[in-house]
Design a protein around this motif. Structure first.
Motif, PDB file in Angstrom:
ATOM      1  N   ILE A   1       0.818  -1.220   0.000  1.00 17.57           N
ATOM      2  CA  ILE A   1       0.000   0.000   0.000  1.00 17.57           C
ATOM      3  C   ILE A   1       0.853   1.272   0.000  1.00 17.57           C
TER       4      ILE A   1
ATOM      5  N   LEU B   1       0.158   4.233  -2.411  1.00 15.95           N
ATOM      6  CA  LEU B   1      -0.906   5.173  -2.035  1.00 15.95           C
ATOM      7  C   LEU B   1      -0.360   6.289  -1.147  1.00 15.95           C
TER       8      LEU B   1
ATOM      9  N   ASP C   1       1.751   8.683  -3.271  1.00 15.76           N
ATOM     10  CA  ASP C   1       0.885   9.644  -3.970  1.00 15.76           C
ATOM     11  C   ASP C   1       0.404  10.734  -3.007  1.00 15.76           C
ATOM     12  N   TYR C   2       0.041  10.326  -1.800  1.00 14.37           N
ATOM     13  CA  TYR C   2      -0.430  11.267  -0.773  1.00 14.37           C
ATOM     14  C   TYR C   2       0.656  12.294  -0.427  1.00 14.37           C
TER      15      TYR C   2
ATOM     16  N   TRP D   1      -4.975  13.943   0.185  1.00  9.16           N
ATOM     17  CA  TRP D   1      -5.540  12.653  -0.218  1.00  9.16           C
ATOM     18  C   TRP D   1      -6.543  12.871  -1.348  1.00  9.16           C
TER      19      TRP D   1
ATOM     20  N   LEU E   1      -7.725  10.327  -3.328  1.00 11.00           N
ATOM     21  CA  LEU E   1      -8.449   9.090  -3.611  1.00 11.00           C
ATOM     22  C   LEU E   1      -9.706   9.022  -2.737  1.00 11.00           C
TER      23      LEU E   1
ATOM     24  N   LEU F   1     -10.674   4.151   0.679  1.00 13.41           N
ATOM     25  CA  LEU F   1      -9.295   3.716   0.418  1.00 13.41           C
ATOM     26  C   LEU F   1      -8.347   4.286   1.466  1.00 13.41           C
ATOM     27  N   CYS F   2      -8.636   5.479   1.941  1.00 12.71           N
ATOM     28  CA  CYS F   2      -7.854   6.069   3.044  1.00 12.71           C
ATOM     29  C   CYS F   2      -8.004   5.216   4.296  1.00 12.71           C
TER      30      CYS F   2
ATOM     31  N   SER G   1      -6.041   1.931   3.877  1.00 12.81           N
ATOM     32  CA  SER G   1      -4.592   2.185   3.938  1.00 12.81           C
ATOM     33  C   SER G   1      -4.136   2.430   5.371  1.00 12.81           C
TER      34      SER G   1
END
Length: 345
Positions: free
Chosen positions: A67, A70, A73-74, A81, A83, A87-88, A91
């Motif tokens: 993960i 993700l 990307d954050y 965030w 997404l 999904l947060c 994660s």
């Protein structure tokens, strides 16, 4: 915390440091934890109880490593965030599952080694594959239940430095009182208890090995070095994070100074990234240093090389067969042509 001219949330550090650290961890952690899973599976089949704990430890590290894109990307978008909220939640859930299942299984490994070396003839039932499977299932269940609170509450928040218009995932600041209380419980049960167990067990193991006349000096040196590396690795990966988390949990619910809140949050994020190094340290210290594990890895490499060589040989044989068939066909065709020519003449 309201909009305040003193609130200047500079995300430059987040954008470059965290993606770099997480990318390095991901590239190294995923392959070595996959190898560790393979080796520990072999040990479990051999009814080695230690293999069960190492398998679970590697699985927790691997799930967290998967993960990390993700979180990259954050961080790359300055703690924004982009997404879905669910999904947060997933994660954050997997991240905290990794933190505290890892510390629990590290404590289990320490206790197993302590019983094997300090009390080899006592409490044999605690060193069976069946018992280690029961302990492992209990650890996964308890951590899943406790961390499921992440899946219930809203986990995306607007940045208090609201001129940035960023959405934070899970780690809101300032912390609310219920979050602070939960963190205090995590610090005690998920960090302090395993740390005490690890220090106690390895101290006793070192004493036994040190005063054992049958153990040669070279072996004593290896054991001492390994114990030191394991202890330092645990402290380096988890202590800074939990110290900062403790300070945040005590101060933030009653603090309104935006500068102090932002400073604590930034330091917290750096120590959080540091915990990811545990995903590299675990398989190296608990799997790759083992002589039997190294033998299993070499056997795996030999098997892969043999399969590759066999495939290459088959390709060569097929090429030679095709070439020979083609030549035979050409010769046959030429012979038939010559025979036909003789008949015509």
């Amino acid at each position: 915390m309201s909009n305040n001219t003193e609130c200047h949330d500079d995300h430059t550090l987040d954008k470059y440091l965290f993606p770099f650290v997480y990318s390095i961890v991901m590239m190294i952690s995923i392959p070595i934890n996959c190898i560790s899973l393979y080796v520990s599976c072999i040990q479990v089949r051999k009814k080695n109880e230690l293999g069960v704990y190492i398998f679970s430890l590697s699985l927790a590290d691997l799930l967290y490593s998967l993960i990390l894109p993700l979180w990259i990307d954050y961080a790359w978008h300055g703690d924004d965030w982009r997404l879905s909220a669910s999904l947060c939640q997933i994660s954050a859930f997997l991240m905290y599952m990794n933190f505290y299942t890892s510390t629990a299984f590290l404590a289990c490994i320490s206790l197993d080694r302590y019983l094997a070396l300090v009390h080899p003839l006592k409490l044999q039932f605690l060193r069976t594959r069946r018992f280690s499977l029961i302990v492992t299932i209990i650890v996964w269940l308890l951590e899943s239940i406790f961390n499921s609170v992440i899946l219930v509450y809203k986990e995306v928040f607007n940045d208090p430095c609201n001129f940035t218009n960023h959405t934070l995932c899970y780690d809101k600041y300032p912390l609310e009182r219920w979050q602070a209380n939960m963190n205090l419980f995590r610090i005690f049960s998920g960090y302090l208890v395993p740390l005490i167990i690890i220090l106690f067990c390895y101290h006793k193991i070192y004493q036994v090995v040190r005063y054992n006349q049958a153990t040669v000096d070279e072996e004593k040196k290896k054991v001492r070095k390994l114990i030191l590396n394991i202890t330092v690795s645990f402290i380096v990966c988890f202590t800074p994070y939990h110290v900062v988390l403790l300070i945040r949990s005590i101060k933030e619910p009653s603090t309104s100074d935006p500068r102090l809140l932002l400073l604590m949050y930034k330091v917290y994020r750096i120590t959080q990234a540091l915990t990811s190094l545990n995903c590299i340290a675990d398989p190296i210290l608990y799997c790759f240093v083992s002589e039997t594990a190294r033998t299993d890895i070499l056997n795996l490499l030999r098997c892969c090389l043999c399969l590759r060589k066999r495939e290459e040989d088959q390709v060569k044989e097929h090429a030679l067969y095709s070439s020979a068939t083609k030549n035979t066909a050409l010769i046959t065709n030429r012979t038939s042509c010559e025979t036909q020519s003789l008949k015509n003449s």
